[in-house]
Design an enzyme around this catalytic site. Structure first.
Site, mmCIF file in Angstrom:
data_model
loop_
_atom_site.group_PDB
_atom_site.id
_atom_site.type_symbol
_atom_site.label_atom_id
_atom_site.label_comp_id
_atom_site.label_asym_id
_atom_site.label_seq_id
_atom_site.Cartn_x
_atom_site.Cartn_y
_atom_site.Cartn_z
ATOM 1 C CG ASP A 455 -23.181 12.669 -7.531
ATOM 2 O OD1 ASP A 455 -22.765 11.517 -7.669
ATOM 3 O OD2 ASP A 455 -22.538 13.573 -6.971
ATOM 4 C CG ASP A 756 -22.552 15.047 -3.172
ATOM 5 O OD1 ASP A 756 -21.842 14.056 -2.941
ATOM 6 O OD2 ASP A 756 -23.783 14.996 -3.286
ATOM 7 C CG ASP A 760 -18.034 11.900 -4.355
ATOM 8 O OD1 ASP A 760 -17.997 10.670 -4.561
ATOM 9 O OD2 ASP A 760 -19.074 12.504 -4.067
#
Length: 1036
Positions: A455, A756, A760
């Protein structure tokens, strides 16, 4: 060797039960099952636990169906029923409560809507447990509540004491046989040689066994303490509650009955409770009921069950049952039954131990048969076959003890346990480095990672966000954060400011809490906090604004929607919708904007294009852009839904999130290590490209794609595009999952992925290594991850990869060292028995050698810290041979040298050293033993690197290694010089000590010569799949 280990292969993540059973059935020779399989899943217990879990789930499912059926027969419009008759115990009454613990727990557990209504609903329950739904409990009442209603803890197995580890070490079958032999030896010895001389041999074995058991138990106990610390860290979960009128974070284990808990998307419900209020609250109850259909929680269905997950929305609940009074508490008892799956290296080394154990057993039997046969032949030749004395029995017993001791040395029980030791050590060190490893295999697998999908926000950037630029009233302006008087740096009308503050304060998921000193604490995501702080800096009053409207509906931000919407009602009756989110997405929903006079004007296509240019301009400066918009609704019939068109654009904000210090260096380290870094983000592509270039992720030949463009590609097109993708923008969790799947299946990559959010979870489960963010990650993401990055820092991910490589390398070093000892000890005793009729190494000496190569060797080599050179080589590929040609070269080369030297000493030692007299044989045997041990000491140093010549580099950085080497040498001196009566040695001169050390030290130049011998044709490769290291000066 690899062909013999076919049955000893398992997947590193979620291995099948068939594979787990297959390797267990293939293990045939085990000295101590309790110790060797301590860290192996118990499939029988796991099966029982699974049945118990299904039983509990079925019970819950039935309760849910009964509840649904009962609701059909309850008149929802009927008045609240008569209060139930409460029989209170004196203890509950004196504590100031009006409901018994079991009765309160049953309301939620049984979904008893009738009992809830009879108690006056959630307000009535709150009164009975003496709590204000607005201000929560008083901290001072915590002890009382815990005493009456219990703590939020589950029944756990008590940890093993040190003496349990001693008992487990004593379960070794070969040690038990040796102790029996020792006791018999003491009896026979005293009978033949008298007291105390007759007891020395037997007592020596008993003392050696005691030493082996104690060292083993201490090592295992310290290892268990490391795992205990890791378990404590895993259980550190916090939740937001309201206490004394303030929002605060507390551990879920400190929750009590009456706590008002705030739930948001991604949280795990920490206790049973009753719904107070909320917006679009959707709960996933599959972990409890097994039902995959999510459940809407509201006034009609107000029951929260512990262990379920918040899939969407937010809300508040009143805690009504904790700990073992919840169904989740009963289920938790079963979850740890059966233990954790073993890692691929543990399984593979169990296979190696089994194969070598079979060879060792064959050699032990042959040695005993040869010694016995020679003894019998000699008796026959001397015509003494019919005359047997206690001395003869003692001799045969000694032969048997030697054979059993050969099995002790030959079966490398320590191999699979060394993996656990190395992993435990690495996990402990990683915990200090802010990485919490949840599954043992993840630390091992991370060493093979060839790709990291990361990310952007919070991982590559600091996650400390501030509004840096704003577009408002048709003008873009930098924010002057240092001047609260003129923060905007431009004049805007009161009506425009009013619109801006309205859309900021209406549409936020943040909570503001003031402490006793009036200090403000904002709870929420970094993006939300940045916006709210901006609103406060503009002079807005959050509490006053909130009182002006009533929130009717909220659609929280999600990685799929990429926006957050809220519907509010004003006192005069009008409705208004507010929306904020991804700039391109919200801009498409707008057809009007607020001009500089504060009036609403139509938004033309040309103006939209200009605004898009502003968005791209902000994004190219690495700013995260958000659109803020609202829509007035006149028709109250639209109350049930929030529109997604016809909005009025108020402002576009550019939020600055600086790149973390050290990220660029960490990315460069990854590239040098053969690890591809890919940024997968939900942000605008221009923002993503700007950050990726700053981090060094996006190179000239790399691609940056939007996920929407990639979705439309065929699998063949993806095959040509995916290898070059370095940035994927505007991606959803589904896109991340698709990318991970293709990288693994199409290209055989070992993929680590960060996540997070709740959505996900599928990608985290699918990846070879799932990395969840500790600070910004939801509890659902953390639960589905293999490793939790507690500081959300990309550099920490690189440290995990480095430690993973160190584990693999350390185990290879230990295997090389141990197999060398195995080969030499087996061959020298067998050959000597065949030729001379006696074994040069006694049972006590072999036990000491076993401890050097097993427990102490594992401590020294399996716990060495990682070195920077590890990250300058490509990762170990899938299917690479673990014991490589270079390792076999070193093993056989060192073994041949040691065997030649020891054979010369054994068969011609007296002549070469000019020894004569009654002690000559004992002196030679002591020299052989001493030389053999020093060969292992120096070979332990040689094993620090399989390829490099300079094995001393970094040696003194490993304190454990140095302590083990010094301890081994010190104790060897004590054994030879002072414990000869028990060990079968005699004190030797300083010249023979020097000779012993020199014989051991020669193994070092031998190692240099061996490392110069090529082991394969063609392009040279490193022993564990890496490219060959540079030659010349760099070789050292």
């Amino acid at each position: 060797m690899e062909s013999l280990l076919k049955d000893f292969e398992v997947e590193h993540k979620n291995p099948s039960e068939e594979a787990l059973r297959r390797w267990r059935n293939a293990v045939s020779i085990v000295k101590n099952p309790r110790r060797r399989f301590r860290h192996v899943a118990d499939l029988v217990k796991r099966s029982v636990a699974e049945k118990k879990k299904r039983s509990i789930q079925e019970k819950i499912r039935v309760a849910l169906y009964v509840k649904k059926a009962a609701l059909h027969f309850i008149d929802a419009a009927a008045a609240v029923g008569l209060p139930a008759e409460h029989k209170l115990s004196d203890e509950v009454r004196q504590a100031g409560f009006e409901i018994e613990p079991d009765e309160l727990a049953s309301v939620t557990r049984d979904h008893d809507i009738k009992a809830l209504r009879a108690n006056g609903g959630v307000e009535g329950i709150a009164r009975r447990v003496s709590v204000s739904l607005k201000d929560g409990i008083h901290e001072s009442s915590l002890p009382n509540r815990q005493k009456i209603y219990g703590c939020n803890r589950y029944t756990e197995k008590p940890p093993k004491s040190f003496w349990m580890f001693v008992w487990e070490a004593l379960q070794d079958l070969t040690l038990i046989i040796l102790m029996v032999c020792a006791v018999v030896s003491v009896g026979v010895g005293i009978a033949t040689e008298g007291w105390p001389k007759g007891m020395y041999d037997g007592l020596g074995i008993i003392l050696s066994v005691f030493l082996v058991v104690m060292v083993t138990a201490i090592s295992d106990y310290k290892q268990s303490l490391q795992f205990r610390d890791l378990d404590k860290e895993k259980k550190k979960i916090s939740i937001q509650v309201i206490r004394d009128g303030r929002t605060q974070k507390v551990s879920i284990y400190d929750l009590v009955i009456g706590d008002v808990v705030q739930l948001s998307t991604g949280d795990i419900v920490p206790a049973d409770g009753i719904y107070i209020s909320g917006y679009s609250l959707v709960i996933d109850e599959s972990s409890l009921s097994g039902e995959s259909e999510p459940v809407n929680i509201d006034e009609k269905n107000p029951f929260h069950l512990s262990g379920t997950k918040v899939q969407d929305g937010s809300g508040k609940m009143l805690v009504t049952a904790v700990g073992m009074k919840t169904e989740w508490g009963k289920l938790m008892e079963t979850l740890n039954e059966g233990g954790e799956d073993e890692t691929p290296l543990q399984v593979k080394l169990n296979g190696v131990a089994t194969i070598i154990g079979k060879i060792g057993l064959a050699f032990a039997v042959l040695t005993f048969l040869v010694l016995t046969a020679r003894f019998l032949v000699e008796k026959a030749l001397h015509k003494e076959f019919t005359h047997w004395s206690s001395y003869d029995a003692f001799t045969l017993l000694d032969y048997f003890a030697i054979a059993v001791t050969i099995i002790v040395v030959a079966v490398p029980e320590g191999l699979p346990l060394a993996v656990t030791l190395s992993l435990a050590f690495a996990m402990k060190k990683l915990m200090y480095d802010k990485a919490l490893v949840r599954h043992l295999s993840a630390c091992e697998t991370m060493g093979s990672a060839s790709c990291i999908c990361t990310d952007k926000t919070g991982t590559l950037t600091t996650n400390h966000m501030v509004v840096d630029k704003i577009w408002i009233c048709g003008k873009a302006k930098a924010i002057n954060n240092n001047n609260s008087e003129d923060i905007l740096g431009l004049e805007i009308s009161e009506s425009v400011l009013s619109f801006l503050l309205q859309v900021i304060f209406q549409n936020t998921g943040c909570e503001i809490s003031k402490d006793e000193d009036g200090q403000i604490t904002i709870f929420g995501t970094p993006t939300e906090k940045a916006l709210l702080e901006f609103g406060l800096l503009l002079g807005g009053d959050f509490d006053a604004q909130r009182k002006e409207f009533q929130i009717l509906k909220v659609e929280p931000f999600s990685s799929v929607r990429k926006k957050m919407s809220v519907l509010v009602a004003f006192p005069e009756g009008r409705l208004q919708a507010s929306c904020k989110g991804g700039s391109e997405i919200v801009l498409k929903m707008c057809d009007k904007f607020v001009d500089d006079s504060g009036k609403v004007a139509n938004l033309s296509e040309e103006q939209k294009r200009n605004i898009s240019d502003v968005i791209n301009g902000f994004a190219s400066e690495a700013l995260r852009t958000l659109c803020l918009a609202f829509k007035d609704l006149d028709d109250t019939s639209e109350e049930s839904s929030i529109p997604d068109f016809g909005y009025t654009l108020v402002a576009i904000v550019g939020i600055k999130d600086p790149v973390r210090p050290g990220v660029k260096d960490a990315v460069r380290t990854c590239l040098e290590a053969g690890i591809t870094v890919r940024m997968v983000t939900g942000d605008n592509i221009n923002t993503a490209k700007a950050i990726a270039k700053e981090c060094g992720i996006l190179t000239e030949d790399g691609l940056a794609w939007e996920a929407t463009d990639l979705r439309s590609k065929t699998s063949e097109e993806m095959r040509s595009i995916i290898p070059n993708i370095q940035v994927m923008a505007r991606s959803s969790p589904v896109d991340k999952h698709t990318l991970v799947t293709n990288l693994r299946n199409m290209f055989g990559e070992v993929v680590a992925v960060t996540g997070d959010g709740t959505n996900d979870a599928p990608a985290l489960r699918k990846a070879d290594i799932g990395l969840a963010m500790g600070k910004s990650g939801t509890e659902v993401a953390r639960e589905n991850a293999d490793v939790i990055i507690m500081d959300d820092n990309f550099t920490t991910i690189v440290n995990v990869a480095k430690r993973g490589r160190a584990v693999y390398r350390n185990i290879q070093k230990f295997v090389q060292f141990q197999l060398t000892v195995n080969v030499v000890a087996l061959v020298i005793n067998f050959v000597s028995a065949c030729i001379s009729g006696s074994a040069p190494l006694t049972a006590v000496q072999l036990l000491w050698v076993n401890m050097i190569m097993d427990t102490l060797g594992a401590l020294a080599l399996a716990t060495e810290p990682p070195v920077d050179e590890l990250m300058k080589r490509p990762p170990v590929g899938r299917g690479e041979s673990f014991i490589t040609r270079a390792m076999w070269r070193n093993i056989f080369g060192q073994s041949i040298y040691q065997l030649v030297v020891l054979a010369v000493l054994n068969f011609d030692g007296k002549h070469l050293l000019g020894l004569s007299g009654s002690d000559a044989t004992k002196i030679v045997n002591t020299l052989i033993f001493n030389s053999f041990v020093f060969c292992q000491v120096f070979n332990e140093i040689n094993s620090r690197d399989v390829e490099k010549i300079n094995v001393f580099r970094g040696m003194f950085n490993s304190s454990v290694f140095v302590v083990v080497i010094v301890s081994t040498v010190t104790f060897q001196v004590i054994i030879v010089e002072f414990l000869g009566t028990f060990a079968g040695t005699v004190p030797i001169s300083w010249q023979l000590w020097l000779l012993s050390v020199l014989i051991g030290a020669v193994s070092m130049p031998v190692a240099v010569v061996l490392k110069c011998i090529p082991v394969q044709m063609g392009t040279a490769k490193h022993h564990d799949g890496y490219d060959a290291l540079p030659s010349g000066p760099e070789l050292a």
